[in-house]
Design an enzyme around this catalytic site. Structure first.
Site, short mmCIF file in Angstrom:
data_model
loop_
_atom_site.label_atom_id
_atom_site.label_comp_id
_atom_site.label_asym_id
_atom_site.label_seq_id
_atom_site.Cartn_x
_atom_site.Cartn_y
_atom_site.Cartn_z
N GLY A 11 7.07 2.46 2.19
CA GLY A 11 6.24 3.58 1.71
C GLY A 11 5.63 4.31 2.90
N ARG A 72 14.15 2.96 1.53
CA ARG A 72 14.22 1.51 1.29
C ARG A 72 15.71 1.19 1.27
NH1 ARG A 72 8.87 0.22 -0.03
NH2 ARG A 72 7.67 1.90 -0.99
N ASP A 103 4.88 -4.90 5.09
CA ASP A 103 5.36 -6.27 5.31
C ASP A 103 6.88 -6.37 5.14
OD1 ASP A 103 4.95 -7.93 2.13
OD2 ASP A 103 5.06 -5.77 2.55
N GLY A 104 7.43 -5.66 4.14
CA GLY A 104 8.89 -5.72 3.95
C GLY A 104 9.63 -5.18 5.15
N THR A 125 1.18 1.21 6.53
CA THR A 125 1.17 1.23 5.07
C THR A 125 -0.23 1.53 4.58
OG1 THR A 125 1.36 -0.12 3.04
CG2 THR A 125 0.87 -1.30 5.09
N ASP A 129 -2.39 -4.46 3.35
CA ASP A 129 -2.09 -5.79 2.78
C ASP A 129 -1.43 -6.75 3.79
OD1 ASP A 129 1.05 -4.98 1.06
OD2 ASP A 129 0.25 -4.40 3.03
N GLN A 252 -2.14 9.49 -2.93
CA GLN A 252 -2.73 8.60 -1.91
C GLN A 252 -1.82 8.41 -0.70
OE1 GLN A 252 -4.61 5.10 -4.39
NE2 GLN A 252 -3.04 6.14 -5.59
N ARG A 253 -0.58 8.79 -0.81
CA ARG A 253 0.36 8.57 0.30
C ARG A 253 0.46 9.78 1.21
NH1 ARG A 253 4.56 4.95 -1.72
NH2 ARG A 253 6.15 6.22 -0.74
O1 F6P Z 1 3.44 0.27 -0.22
C1 F6P Z 1 2.90 1.56 -0.39
C2 F6P Z 1 3.00 1.95 -1.85
O2 F6P Z 1 2.47 3.23 -2.01
C3 F6P Z 1 2.30 1.00 -2.80
O3 F6P Z 1 0.90 1.17 -2.79
C4 F6P Z 1 2.96 1.39 -4.09
O4 F6P Z 1 2.84 0.38 -5.09
C5 F6P Z 1 4.42 1.53 -3.63
O5 F6P Z 1 4.36 1.95 -2.27
C6 F6P Z 1 5.24 2.53 -4.40
O6 F6P Z 1 6.58 2.38 -3.92
P1 F6P Z 1 7.64 3.60 -4.01
O7 F6P Z 1 7.20 4.64 -3.04
O8 F6P Z 1 8.94 2.95 -3.61
O9 F6P Z 1 7.60 4.08 -5.44
#
Ligand code: F6P
Length: 320
Positions: A11, A72, A103-104, A125, A129, A252-253
């Site tokens: 993410g 991913r 972490d991944g 991230t 976490d 939030q991202r």
């Molecule tokens: O790890 C960051 C994050 O935004 C988490 O808070 C959220 O659960 C996840 O990624 C969402 O994943 P994706 O962007 O693959 O939908």
């Protein structure tokens, strides 16, 4: 150590670009050649690798997202995919790889390390976490984004005597909820660590009503067992308050990284360069208080996150 690669994975997080910028400029400053790898491990497998220079990262420090993009990669989970990645690393003559991710992604770096490639891991991230570091790149910006939303929600909840459940990200970690909840003056913070006593949640809202509170704001971490819809139903039944949901999701991202995240990312990025220059390998860069640290990557990833009991208690007391 003359040629290093850098990739962002998992993410995306505000501040990743600041870390990339520090690695590129710190590397060039010290006579290294730095190669940007597009789209994380997926781009590595496909050789989407290009040398970067100081102008490649111009006008970047303030930009959210990641200029190297992210993905991913299912292929990288396979031995064949990992071998293709190693072949590309060798084809481009890279002496080491800096990985910016959660972490991944850092665990993905371990696969390269086990194959003999020197790796530096940076905690990129919004989730905060990773147990080995007090803070991850992107966390502060995400907390401020949630805080801004809570301020707006407080206005409208007051106008309508409402209870609002604000759902935040963080995967299984409650830190975004704890930090934004305390900073935002939320009445209750619901995480996988606090959800066992839902009566306490209802009592808090009812006590607030009795005291004349015009609204209640509940911050719910997405990792909770109980869903936002179930929390709304419970609160409406037990308190009689009209209750609404706000799911902040991917807001939030994004956004321009905060000063704190820009500084954290710049410090961590340059530390990774220094470790490469010292011929170190397989280190996780982190922060403890104000001090940068670096730990053995494999050991770092085994450290579990501690529950933020102080903020849980503080939130409960200050929202009486
Ligand atoms: O790890 C960051 C994050 O935004 C988490 O808070 C959220 O659960 C996840 O990624 C969402 O994943 P994706 O962007 O693959 O939908």
């Amino acid at each position: 150590m003359r040629r290093i690669g850098v990739l962002t994975s998992g993410g995306d997080a505000p501040g990743m670009n600041a870390a990339v910028r520090a690695i590129v400029r710190g590397g060039v400053y010290n006579g290294l050649k730095v190669f940007g790898i597009q789209r994380g491990f997926e781009g590595l497998i496909h050789g989407e690798i290009k040398e970067m220079d100081v102008s490649s990262v111009a006008d970047l420090i303030h930009r959210g997202g990641t200029v190297l993009r992210s993905a991913r990669s299912k292929d990288f989970m396979t031995k064949e995919g990992q071998q293709k990645a190693l072949d590309q690393i060798r084809a481009f003559g890279l002496d080491g790889i800096a990985i910016i991710g959660g972490d991944g992604s850092l665990k993905g770096g371990l696969c390269l390390a086990e194959a003999g490639i020197p790796v530096m891991g940076l905690p990129g991230t919004i989730d905060n976490d990773l147990g080995y570091t007090d803070f991850t790149i992107g966390f502060d910006t995400a907390v401020n984004t949630v805080l801004d939303a809570i301020g707006k929600i407080r206005d409208t909840s007051t106008s309508h005597d409402r209870c609002t459940v604000v759902e935040v990200m963080g995967r299984h970690c409650g830190d975004i909820a704890y930090y934004a909840g305390v900073a935002g003056g939320a009445e209750y913070i619901l995480t996988s660590e606090t959800e066992e006593d839902l009566n306490a949640l209802c009592r808090k809202v009812i006590d607030g009503q009795k005291r004349g509170k015009l609204h209640s704001i509940i911050v719910r971490a997405e990792g909770c067992e109980i869903s936002t819809a179930e929390v709304i139903k419970l609160l409406e039944q037990k308190t009689g308050m009209e209750t609404r949901a706000v799911v902040l999701g991917y807001v939030q991202r994004g956004g321009s990284p905060s000063a704190q995240d820009r500084i954290l990312a710049s410090r961590m990025g340059y530390r990774a360069v220094e470790l490469f220059l010292d011929n170190k390998r397989n280190r996780a860069v982190g922060v403890r208080g104000m001090d940068l640290i670096d730990l053995d990557l494999e050991e770092a990833l085994k450290i579990q996150r501690k529950t933020n009991t102080e903020l849980i208690k503080l939130a409960d007391i200050l929202s009486i």
